[in-house]
Design a protein around this motif. Sequence first.
Motif, PDB file in Angstrom:
ATOM      1  N   LEU A 190       0.837  -1.196   0.000  1.00 53.36           N
ATOM      2  CA  LEU A 190       0.000   0.000   0.000  1.00 53.36           C
ATOM      3  C   LEU A 190       0.875   1.251   0.000  1.00 53.36           C
ATOM      4  O   LEU A 190       0.601   2.228  -0.717  1.00 53.36           O
ATOM      5  N   LEU A 191       1.944   1.208   0.772  1.00 50.64           N
ATOM      6  CA  LEU A 191       2.874   2.345   0.818  1.00 50.64           C
ATOM      7  C   LEU A 191       3.500   2.583  -0.555  1.00 50.64           C
ATOM      8  O   LEU A 191       3.622   3.723  -1.006  1.00 50.64           O
ATOM      9  N   ASP A 192       3.884   1.511  -1.212  1.00 53.06           N
ATOM     10  CA  ASP A 192       4.461   1.614  -2.549  1.00 53.06           C
ATOM     11  C   ASP A 192       3.510   2.334  -3.505  1.00 53.06           C
ATOM     12  O   ASP A 192       3.912   3.196  -4.279  1.00 53.06           O
ATOM     13  N   LEU A 193       2.245   1.959  -3.443  1.00 49.24           N
ATOM     14  CA  LEU A 193       1.241   2.575  -4.316  1.00 49.24           C
ATOM     15  C   LEU A 193       1.030   4.043  -3.973  1.00 49.24           C
ATOM     16  O   LEU A 193       0.909   4.894  -4.856  1.00 49.24           O
ATOM     17  N   LEU A 194       0.988   4.329  -2.673  1.00 49.34           N
ATOM     18  CA  LEU A 194       0.643   5.688  -2.237  1.00 49.34           C
ATOM     19  C   LEU A 194       1.815   6.663  -2.324  1.00 49.34           C
ATOM     20  O   LEU A 194       1.602   7.876  -2.314  1.00 49.34           O
ATOM     21  N   THR A 195       3.057   6.129  -2.411  1.00 45.48           N
ATOM     22  CA  THR A 195       4.220   7.027  -2.372  1.00 45.48           C
ATOM     23  C   THR A 195       4.194   8.109  -3.462  1.00 45.48           C
ATOM     24  O   THR A 195       4.389   9.287  -3.143  1.00 45.48           O
ATOM     25  N   PRO A 196       3.950   7.773  -4.748  1.00 43.10           N
ATOM     26  CA  PRO A 196       3.915   8.869  -5.731  1.00 43.10           C
ATOM     27  C   PRO A 196       2.822   9.894  -5.443  1.00 43.10           C
ATOM     28  O   PRO A 196       3.001  11.083  -5.731  1.00 43.10           O
ATOM     29  N   ILE A 197       1.712   9.444  -4.856  1.00 44.70           N
ATOM     30  CA  ILE A 197       0.635  10.386  -4.511  1.00 44.70           C
ATOM     31  C   ILE A 197       1.043  11.249  -3.324  1.00 44.70           C
ATOM     32  O   ILE A 197       0.866  12.460  -3.330  1.00 44.70           O
ATOM     33  N   ALA A 198       1.618  10.606  -2.305  1.00 47.83           N
ATOM     34  CA  ALA A 198       2.020  11.344  -1.092  1.00 47.83           C
ATOM     35  C   ALA A 198       3.132  12.335  -1.393  1.00 47.83           C
ATOM     36  O   ALA A 198       3.292  13.340  -0.710  1.00 47.83           O
ATOM     37  N   LYS A 199       3.916  12.062  -2.436  1.00 46.55           N
ATOM     38  CA  LYS A 199       4.945  13.015  -2.856  1.00 46.55           C
ATOM     39  C   LYS A 199       4.335  14.155  -3.676  1.00 46.55           C
ATOM     40  O   LYS A 199       4.631  15.325  -3.458  1.00 46.55           O
ATOM     41  N   SER A 200       3.492  13.811  -4.630  1.00 47.68           N
ATOM     42  CA  SER A 200       3.104  14.785  -5.657  1.00 47.68           C
ATOM     43  C   SER A 200       1.858  15.590  -5.333  1.00 47.68           C
ATOM     44  O   SER A 200       1.793  16.781  -5.659  1.00 47.68           O
ATOM     45  N   TYR A 201       0.866  14.963  -4.737  1.00 42.50           N
ATOM     46  CA  TYR A 201      -0.373  15.709  -4.474  1.00 42.50           C
ATOM     47  C   TYR A 201      -0.087  16.925  -3.578  1.00 42.50           C
ATOM     48  O   TYR A 201      -0.439  18.045  -3.932  1.00 42.50           O
ATOM     49  N   PRO A 202       0.597  16.737  -2.437  1.00 42.51           N
ATOM     50  CA  PRO A 202       0.897  17.909  -1.605  1.00 42.51           C
ATOM     51  C   PRO A 202       1.814  18.901  -2.327  1.00 42.51           C
ATOM     52  O   PRO A 202       1.657  20.111  -2.193  1.00 42.51           O
ATOM     53  N   SER A 203       2.763  18.388  -3.104  1.00 46.17           N
ATOM     54  CA  SER A 203       3.699  19.282  -3.789  1.00 46.17           C
ATOM     55  C   SER A 203       2.980  20.197  -4.766  1.00 46.17           C
ATOM     56  O   SER A 203       3.214  21.403  -4.803  1.00 46.17           O
ATOM     57  N   GLU A 204       2.093  19.606  -5.566  1.00 49.15           N
ATOM     58  CA  GLU A 204       1.347  20.409  -6.535  1.00 49.15           C
ATOM     59  C   GLU A 204       0.350  21.328  -5.828  1.00 49.15           C
ATOM     60  O   GLU A 204       0.235  22.506  -6.146  1.00 49.15           O
ATOM     61  N   MET A 205      -0.372  20.781  -4.883  1.00 49.73           N
ATOM     62  CA  MET A 205      -1.459  21.546  -4.271  1.00 49.73           C
ATOM     63  C   MET A 205      -0.950  22.667  -3.379  1.00 49.73           C
ATOM     64  O   MET A 205      -1.605  23.697  -3.241  1.00 49.73           O
TER      65      MET A 205
END
Lengths: 591, 591
Positions: A383-398
């Motif tokens: 689950l962490l593997d899947l969420l890592t690109p989201i946890a990196k990018s969503y906050p960065s962009e937003m």
Amino acid sequence: MYFSKKDLHFQLFENLQVTELGRFPYFQDHDRETFQMVLDSAEQIATQSLRPHLTDMDRNEPQLVDGKIHVHPAMGDIIRQFAEGGWINATFSYDEGGQQLPSVMHMAAGFIFQSANYSASVYPFLTTGAANLIRTFGSQTLKETFIPNMLSGKWQGTMALTEPDAGSSLADIRTTAHPTDRPGVYKIKGQKIYISCGDHDACDNVIHLMLAKIPGAPLGVKGISLFVVPQKRVPSGEGNDVLTEGIYHKMGYKGAPIAHLMIGSQDGCKGYLVGEPHQGLAYMFQMMNEARIGVGMNAVAIGTAAYYASLDYAKERPQGRKLGEKDLSQPQVPIIKHADVKRMLLFQKAITEGALNLILYCAQLADIAHAGAGKDAEEAALLLDLLTPIAKSYPSEMCCLTTSAAVQVLGGAGYTRDFPVEQYYREARIHPIHEGTTGIHGMDLLGRKVLMKDGIALRLLSKAIVETIHSAEKQEKLRPFSQSLQRYLEKAGALTQHLVAKAPRDPEGFLADASLYLEYLGILVVAWRWLAMGITATESLERENAQSDFLHGKLAAMRYFYEYELVKMDGLGKRLSSLDQVTVEMRQEWF
Amino acid sequence: MYFSKKDLHFQLFENLQVTELGRFPYFQDHDRETFQMVLDSAEQIATQSLRPHLTDMDRNEPQLVDGKIHVHPAMGDIIRQFAEGGWINATFSYDEGGQQLPSVMHMAAGFIFQSANYSASVYPFLTTGAANLIRTFGSQTLKETFIPNMLSGKWQGTMALTEPDAGSSLADIRTTAHPTDRPGVYKIKGQKIYISCGDHDACDNVIHLMLAKIPGAPLGVKGISLFVVPQKRVPSGEGNDVLTEGIYHKMGYKGAPIAHLMIGSQDGCKGYLVGEPHQGLAYMFQMMNEARIGVGMNAVAIGTAAYYASLDYAKERPQGRKLGEKDLSQPQVPIIKHADVKRMLLFQKAITEGALNLILYCAQLADIAHAGAGKDAEEAALLLDLLTPIAKSYPSEMCCLTTSAAVQVLGGAGYTRDFPVEQYYREARIHPIHEGTTGIHGMDLLGRKVLMKDGIALRLLSKAIVETIHSAEKQEKLRPFSQSLQRYLEKAGALTQHLVAKAPRDPEGFLADASLYLEYLGILVVAWRWLAMGITATESLERENAQSDFLHGKLAAMRYFYEYELVKMDGLGKRLSSLDQVTVEMRQEWF
């Protein structure tokens, strides 16, 4: 105020219930009391030592003088305080001098440091990452030679990956490592650019964890090895032919120096192989996965500081009157009374608190994967593997957008250097770039993580979301939100099927909008975290009234996210389902 | 390349057919030849005199020394060149020494200047606005006393509105104007902040067009009068008690100084009433409406320069290989070959060219309203009134995002000061703030313009869009786009009805999401302009093949807009239709 301790406690202890990590032997000495001490002592350093230099570090950026980078004079003390407080190796085992602190608590402390002064927080963070690589993959000699002085703050650690012709494309690095007659010792030659803290005068030495290729190695990423390359040789202290060729002046986070390094230009640079040859990228990625969640946290921390700066201003600044107030002899009202200002504040609150929850959730997964065992640990890792690109990018962009909203709340004042929000706006902009651009993470998510092991990680995510939806259904007030999330979850499932079906026959079309898919899934995941927080807040409200303002605020921010953010999935979904491949078909000569 | 002359010609001469303005007597001496000369001579000044100082003006910002603001040494020459070229009064009548140039061509020339160097372009633009107010509303004496030296570039003009307690709320200004025994001459006393070009050493004098209240005037905006307040008295040249109290250091467009002024603190400031007492805001708004479209143009110009900077980089920068290329011995490809990079470039192209078209369209409406007569002129004025908040705000908000995309295309390089994109990113951020924030324009659009005269302006807009849809239907390839626009137009109509119905019983709820409505209608309007350009491009393609790369690019950008931008109306529309009033109900203590 630059962060909310109340919210951090709510997220860690009530929503995520991190004290339950104490069930694992590795974390058994920890409890709520030790965790709160961690947060309190982080806040103390942050407020007393980091925060006072926020503006000054931005105005007096590092300079390269006679081949040496000079940083803000406060940095030496700050690094020593981090070291003395045990922050650099807090997550390491007792054997290694660490405190066996869960990653989620280390992240939470990092959030406080980064909110206070992002630039200053970067130095020890990099040293932790570098030391972590040596302790995990290095020989006993390497560990003994390098780690103690890194943990004491005497030496700086770095990650030296990027080269002039190899940024996103690490396969193309050209730095070479020639074997010498001493086993494990190589002659390094090449150039590295954009090396954070790659040289500075607040530490005595810089220990680079550097990627290079041994002659004869396979082409591409399978031929990359990892080396320890000190700036000065140990123990002699003589130069190791690692020269600072240049410094990059940046738009923001100016307090942390970024160096351009020439390695072995006099043929005199020695590097020490870490682990096995050609395994460098795999080793580095272990650290980069942590670093990536860390980048998401940096973005949230800056976004949070900007949110509170604009909130303070909105409470104090009188301007205009309530709609319908005709009596102009009445005094002006604080701008926080205007719905449009509340909208901009709620936007910041909903994004930063929601993204913070996602990152802490991910760090908790890392702890379970690390300290747990069996199926639980395995599923947490997936689950962490899947969420890592989201946890990196969503906050960065937003958080580029939330810091922009902070500037907007202040209006003209926000555009001047009299207030910190313009600095936050500039600092936030690095995060969609470093540790892999958003485009790279989009492809990682859709092209690798969604497909891996026949889609098992996505099924785990779906299962976790459904569990939250079921819990929320017990609360009548939350039912509109759980139903809405259910509908979007189903849509996301169908859309993913549609995209994945395209993959074999049209790989370029499949991945062309991967960045949009990343945004799409990011919104869904943060909506899920908001529903989880909504459950906690609703249950707390039933129990007690003491914190009710805070809890009502939580529920309002959840409502905001569902009303204003979740609905963005409609437009994104429509685009992602479309068959028009305009970005693929576009030609260079048409621009 | 910092703008596209080819695109400007396409938009002006083929799509908008601005030469048809020659049918009005006021513009009868102009034709395509004179218009092209205007553009060529603008490009010459821009490239030779403005562009070379772009970076330097950012790095060496104005300083306040001993009460005087010192600006970049090149500014004196630049202002003189603008004056000698006739740019300050190009739109004025022949009688007034002008060239009777249509506003649309003046705007197009401004676009070139602003793309080259936004800060430098600000100075003459402000003088034009100030001189325009004097010539329109001032007495013959005021005109003779002040205008000639403003047009020659000897004196700077400003708009002096904002005060410490009166930014968005102009009703609350406190600067006073006491009558003296000389008719039309007043003693002025007060403070003004954020005054662009409010003091500097590149001109001999500064002529402020200043808002103040005459004692006994009605409360609020109905009691505001307009005055000419020179920094030095004319003709004596002695000081007029207008002191520069401070300078604001900003995040961007650092080349233009922003002053804090103390007026009449020694009781020695004389101001000259413009027109009638208490009409100041009405006068000022005539200029502000032009200025607002101008701000939209500034944003587009900066966005355009950033687009071309990132396009140039994307063509040159090799990184990675095409998806599916397994042979790593092959050289890397330029990043423009990657779909995600093309997406970021198409985003910039679709927004900047679409918004440019909207602004030029608005300027053309202003020309028809000014030089035309009867119903045509009246309708043009109404449509312009409705579109002004959109033409100001949509480009301002969106070009913060397009300049961000430009940074992202460059990656790490884009975050350094080695490339201009980070400067564009900082410069773009002012536009959602000055000349009325986006929130103010949202309320202007929904609360005033949509409702005015029983909704006539919105019906005119709808009619104009339907006409374009009908034209597009003749082209089979455009039918998917015209049908899509038709659907969104109908949705927008229904949504507006829904919102307007709320107005009488719930004014706060009605306007709470006015900023979102502004964005919603902005997308629709730019989609309409893209369809109009799509028709022109399709017809041109049928006729000739010479420019086909350019025309194919136009059609691809239109497709991009419909695929990626128009669909955002779905989420916005869902939110705008919702009954949840979370921003209204949110309380200060819940934050």
